[in-house]
Design a protein around this motif. Structure first.
Motif, PDB file in Angstrom:
ATOM      1  N   SER A  63      47.475 -21.189 -62.291  1.00 40.94           N
ATOM      2  CA  SER A  63      47.728 -21.542 -63.690  1.00 40.94           C
ATOM      3  C   SER A  63      47.731 -23.050 -63.877  1.00 40.94           C
ATOM      4  CB  SER A  63      49.061 -20.940 -64.159  1.00 40.94           C
ATOM      5  OG  SER A  63      49.025 -19.531 -64.121  1.00 40.94           O
ATOM      6  N   PHE A  64      48.309 -23.780 -62.923  1.00 42.90           N
ATOM      7  CA  PHE A  64      48.294 -25.247 -62.977  1.00 42.90           C
ATOM      8  C   PHE A  64      46.864 -25.785 -62.860  1.00 42.90           C
ATOM      9  CE2 PHE A  64      52.930 -25.366 -62.178  1.00 42.90           C
ATOM     10  CZ  PHE A  64      53.271 -26.393 -63.052  1.00 42.90           C
ATOM     11  N   ILE A  65      46.049 -25.133 -62.041  1.00 48.75           N
ATOM     12  CA  ILE A  65      44.647 -25.543 -61.930  1.00 48.75           C
ATOM     13  C   ILE A  65      43.933 -25.387 -63.266  1.00 48.75           C
ATOM     14  CG2 ILE A  65      42.428 -24.958 -60.877  1.00 48.75           C
ATOM     15  CD1 ILE A  65      43.977 -24.230 -58.324  1.00 48.75           C
ATOM     16  N   PHE A  66      44.192 -24.276 -63.974  1.00 52.86           N
ATOM     17  CA  PHE A  66      43.597 -24.069 -65.292  1.00 52.86           C
ATOM     18  C   PHE A  66      44.088 -25.133 -66.276  1.00 52.86           C
ATOM     19  CE2 PHE A  66      42.107 -19.916 -63.954  1.00 52.86           C
ATOM     20  CZ  PHE A  66      41.000 -19.720 -64.764  1.00 52.86           C
ATOM     21  N   MET A  67      45.352 -25.513 -66.171  1.00 51.01           N
ATOM     22  CA  MET A  67      45.856 -26.583 -67.032  1.00 51.01           C
ATOM     23  C   MET A  67      45.117 -27.891 -66.735  1.00 51.01           C
ATOM     24  SD  MET A  67      49.933 -25.678 -66.819  1.00 51.01           S
ATOM     25  CE  MET A  67      50.463 -27.173 -67.657  1.00 51.01           C
ATOM     26  N   GLY A  68      44.833 -28.137 -65.455  1.00 48.24           N
ATOM     27  CA  GLY A  68      44.082 -29.332 -65.085  1.00 48.24           C
ATOM     28  C   GLY A  68      42.666 -29.308 -65.632  1.00 48.24           C
ATOM     29  N   ILE A  69      42.035 -28.139 -65.599  1.00 48.14           N
ATOM     30  CA  ILE A  69      40.682 -28.001 -66.152  1.00 48.14           C
ATOM     31  C   ILE A  69      40.703 -28.266 -67.655  1.00 48.14           C
ATOM     32  CG2 ILE A  69      38.830 -26.349 -66.610  1.00 48.14           C
ATOM     33  CD1 ILE A  69      39.524 -25.017 -63.942  1.00 48.14           C
ATOM     34  N   GLU A  70      41.739 -27.778 -68.312  1.00 51.92           N
ATOM     35  CA  GLU A  70      41.848 -28.005 -69.755  1.00 51.92           C
ATOM     36  C   GLU A  70      41.976 -29.495 -70.063  1.00 51.92           C
ATOM     37  OE1 GLU A  70      44.807 -26.497 -73.332  1.00 51.92           O
ATOM     38  OE2 GLU A  70      43.979 -25.068 -71.888  1.00 51.92           O
ATOM     39  N   GLU A  71      42.794 -30.196 -69.299  1.00 50.25           N
ATOM     40  CA  GLU A  71      42.939 -31.639 -69.507  1.00 50.25           C
ATOM     41  C   GLU A  71      41.628 -32.368 -69.201  1.00 50.25           C
ATOM     42  OE1 GLU A  71      45.488 -33.542 -70.663  1.00 50.25           O
ATOM     43  OE2 GLU A  71      46.442 -31.647 -71.226  1.00 50.25           O
ATOM     44  N   LEU A  72      40.881 -31.883 -68.206  1.00 56.27           N
ATOM     45  CA  LEU A  72      39.582 -32.479 -67.877  1.00 56.27           C
ATOM     46  C   LEU A  72      38.612 -32.299 -69.039  1.00 56.27           C
ATOM     47  CD1 LEU A  72      37.564 -33.777 -65.914  1.00 56.27           C
ATOM     48  CD2 LEU A  72      37.103 -31.467 -65.013  1.00 56.27           C
ATOM     49  N   PHE A  73      38.612 -31.131 -69.657  1.00 56.25           N
ATOM     50  CA  PHE A  73      37.731 -30.880 -70.796  1.00 56.25           C
ATOM     51  C   PHE A  73      38.085 -31.782 -71.978  1.00 56.25           C
ATOM     52  CE2 PHE A  73      35.262 -26.693 -70.398  1.00 56.25           C
ATOM     53  CZ  PHE A  73      35.086 -26.875 -69.028  1.00 56.25           C
ATOM     54  N   ILE A  74      39.380 -32.043 -72.151  1.00 54.26           N
ATOM     55  CA  ILE A  74      39.796 -32.977 -73.207  1.00 54.26           C
ATOM     56  C   ILE A  74      39.267 -34.373 -72.893  1.00 54.26           C
ATOM     57  CG2 ILE A  74      41.779 -34.132 -74.266  1.00 54.26           C
ATOM     58  CD1 ILE A  74      43.365 -31.543 -73.862  1.00 54.26           C
ATOM     59  N   PHE A  75      39.388 -34.782 -71.648  1.00 52.10           N
ATOM     60  CA  PHE A  75      38.914 -36.100 -71.214  1.00 52.10           C
ATOM     61  C   PHE A  75      37.408 -36.232 -71.410  1.00 52.10           C
ATOM     62  CE2 PHE A  75      37.068 -38.722 -67.792  1.00 52.10           C
ATOM     63  CZ  PHE A  75      37.661 -39.936 -68.081  1.00 52.10           C
ATOM     64  N   LEU A  76      36.664 -35.154 -71.152  1.00 53.20           N
ATOM     65  CA  LEU A  76      35.209 -35.179 -71.286  1.00 53.20           C
ATOM     66  C   LEU A  76      34.759 -35.102 -72.744  1.00 53.20           C
ATOM     67  CD1 LEU A  76      34.190 -32.813 -68.328  1.00 53.20           C
ATOM     68  CD2 LEU A  76      34.028 -35.313 -68.402  1.00 53.20           C
ATOM     69  N   GLY A  77      35.687 -34.813 -73.643  1.00 53.48           N
ATOM     70  CA  GLY A  77      35.350 -34.745 -75.060  1.00 53.48           C
ATOM     71  C   GLY A  77      34.660 -33.458 -75.477  1.00 53.48           C
ATOM     72  N   VAL A  78      34.789 -32.404 -74.664  1.00 48.32           N
ATOM     73  CA  VAL A  78      34.136 -31.132 -74.994  1.00 48.32           C
ATOM     74  C   VAL A  78      35.150 -30.112 -75.523  1.00 48.32           C
ATOM     75  CG1 VAL A  78      32.331 -31.512 -73.296  1.00 48.32           C
ATOM     76  CG2 VAL A  78      34.382 -30.241 -72.623  1.00 48.32           C
ATOM     77  N   TYR A  79      36.392 -30.567 -75.684  1.00 53.92           N
ATOM     78  CA  TYR A  79      37.472 -29.669 -76.106  1.00 53.92           C
ATOM     79  C   TYR A  79      38.548 -30.502 -76.783  1.00 53.92           C
ATOM     80  CZ  TYR A  79      41.668 -26.705 -75.402  1.00 53.92           C
ATOM     81  OH  TYR A  79      42.823 -25.983 -75.574  1.00 53.92           O
TER      82      TYR A  79
ATOM     83  N   MET B 235      48.451 -18.028 -69.139  1.00 51.96           N
ATOM     84  CA  MET B 235      47.688 -17.702 -67.940  1.00 51.96           C
ATOM     85  C   MET B 235      48.576 -16.978 -66.927  1.00 51.96           C
ATOM     86  SD  MET B 235      44.451 -18.565 -67.847  1.00 51.96           S
ATOM     87  CE  MET B 235      43.284 -19.508 -68.819  1.00 51.96           C
ATOM     88  N   THR B 236      49.779 -17.495 -66.714  1.00 48.31           N
ATOM     89  CA  THR B 236      50.695 -16.884 -65.760  1.00 48.31           C
ATOM     90  C   THR B 236      51.026 -15.449 -66.163  1.00 48.31           C
ATOM     91  OG1 THR B 236      51.677 -19.043 -65.243  1.00 48.31           O
ATOM     92  CG2 THR B 236      52.949 -17.086 -64.652  1.00 48.31           C
ATOM     93  N   ILE B 237      51.318 -15.247 -67.452  1.00 49.07           N
ATOM     94  CA  ILE B 237      51.616 -13.898 -67.945  1.00 49.07           C
ATOM     95  C   ILE B 237      50.407 -12.989 -67.747  1.00 49.07           C
ATOM     96  CG2 ILE B 237      52.116 -12.528 -70.009  1.00 49.07           C
ATOM     97  CD1 ILE B 237      53.712 -14.961 -71.044  1.00 49.07           C
ATOM     98  N   GLY B 238      49.223 -13.493 -68.101  1.00 52.84           N
ATOM     99  CA  GLY B 238      48.005 -12.700 -67.967  1.00 52.84           C
ATOM    100  C   GLY B 238      47.717 -12.332 -66.527  1.00 52.84           C
ATOM    101  N   PHE B 239      47.917 -13.258 -65.608  1.00 51.26           N
ATOM    102  CA  PHE B 239      47.657 -12.989 -64.193  1.00 51.26           C
ATOM    103  C   PHE B 239      48.640 -11.956 -63.634  1.00 51.26           C
ATOM    104  CE2 PHE B 239      45.836 -17.538 -63.837  1.00 51.26           C
ATOM    105  CZ  PHE B 239      44.599 -17.081 -64.274  1.00 51.26           C
TER     106      PHE B 239
END
Length: 291
Positions: A102-118, A132-136
């Motif tokens: 779940s933390f990895i997914f949070m990191g990916i989300e922050e990366l997408f913000i940094f890249l300007g695609v989200y 994510m944690t609940i879903g998993f």
């Protein structure tokens, strides 16, 4: 770098992981789990994205902003999240690994913000980690239940959420690629959000009723539902709520519904075979729970 590159990378990685897990386990129940989790993700995304516009994806798949947003969302909700959920369910990973992923997914989300695609609006990255944690955890539990529990309600939810995922994806594909129809109910200024907000509910109702008819093994019910949707389509078209391009007609939707009914019947049988077998104590237990 083109905006679509990070999204394509996620799709490719997700497909490879799913193929590896499926090949390694030879477990057909993972297909059911995948579509079940996609269905759950779609329901959540309908509320937080379509209705309440929590964030904005910018993959530049298409020119229309809101449709591009939805297609970007599919990368997460139909590929990345459900595939990792399948991985967790298949190998019954411990909770500490679930939190780490779940933390990895949070990191990916922050990366997408940094890249300007989200872009986030009222949504926060921590919300992603929580959901994510609940879903998993749900995926891990659900896969165990697919193997050990043979209750009617589990089968019903498997069928409904799986078909919800498949039918909604087909609807989005037809709208994005072929512009098969448009619906104007006036809920939103954006035409795309207006179409998706109503059309998604329509598809979910269709999925629920056709699944009900298949589970009841009633041709009469299926025939009545099929006729009812044809009448609804005609009323929507007559009142200019439903608008069709010149090349399309209501006959197309009738044919599409017929295919949906047949596929629902086949998928229902696939669930029975994958989860219960045909000559086993599991199947006997499941048949008893039907009554």
């Amino acid at each position: 770098m083109p905006h679509y590159i990070p999204f394509l990378v996620l799709i490719i990685i997700s497909v490879l992981i799913f193929v590896f897990v499926l090949w390694n386990t030879r477990d057909k129940k993972l297909i059911i789990l995948l579509f079940f989790m996609i269905g759950l993700a779609y329901v959540l995304e309908y509320f937080i994205l379509v209705l309440f516009k929590s964030y904005q994806y910018n993959p530049n798949f298409v020119h229309e902003t809101d449709l591009d947003n939805i297609l970007g969302s599919l990368v997460s909700q139909a590929f990345a999240f459900p595939v990792i959920a399948v991985l967790i369910g298949a190998y019954q990973l411990k909770f500490r690994y679930i939190v780490l992923i779940s933390f990895i997914f949070m990191g990916i989300e922050e990366l997408f913000i940094f890249l300007g695609v989200y872009t986030q609006y009222w949504w926060k990255t921590i919300y992603t980690g929580i959901f994510m944690t609940i879903g998993f955890v749900i995926a891990k539990t659900w896969h165990a239940w697919l193997s050990d529990r043979f209750e009617r309600w589990i089968h019903v939810l498997n069928l409904f959420f799986s078909l919800l995922a498949i039918n909604t994806t087909i609807m989005l594909f037809l709208l994005a690629m072929f512009k098969t129809h448009s619906i104007h109910v006036g809920w939103f200024q954006s035409e795309t959000r207006d179409v998706l907000s109503f059309n998604t509910l329509y598809v979910w109702l269709l999925t629920a009723l056709y699944s009900w008819g298949i589970l009841k093994r009633s041709l009469t019910m299926l025939g009545c539902f099929f006729l009812g949707f044809r009448i609804a389509d005609f009323v929507l078209l007559s009142t200019d709520i439903l608008v069709l391009p010149k090349w399309n007609s209501l006959g197309f939707f009738a044919l599409l519904d017929a295919v949906v009914i047949l596929f629902t019947a086949k998928y229902n049988q696939f669930i029975v075979n994958a989860c219960y077998g045909t000559d086993s104590k599991k199947f006997i237990a499941f048949m008893r729970n039907k009554h």
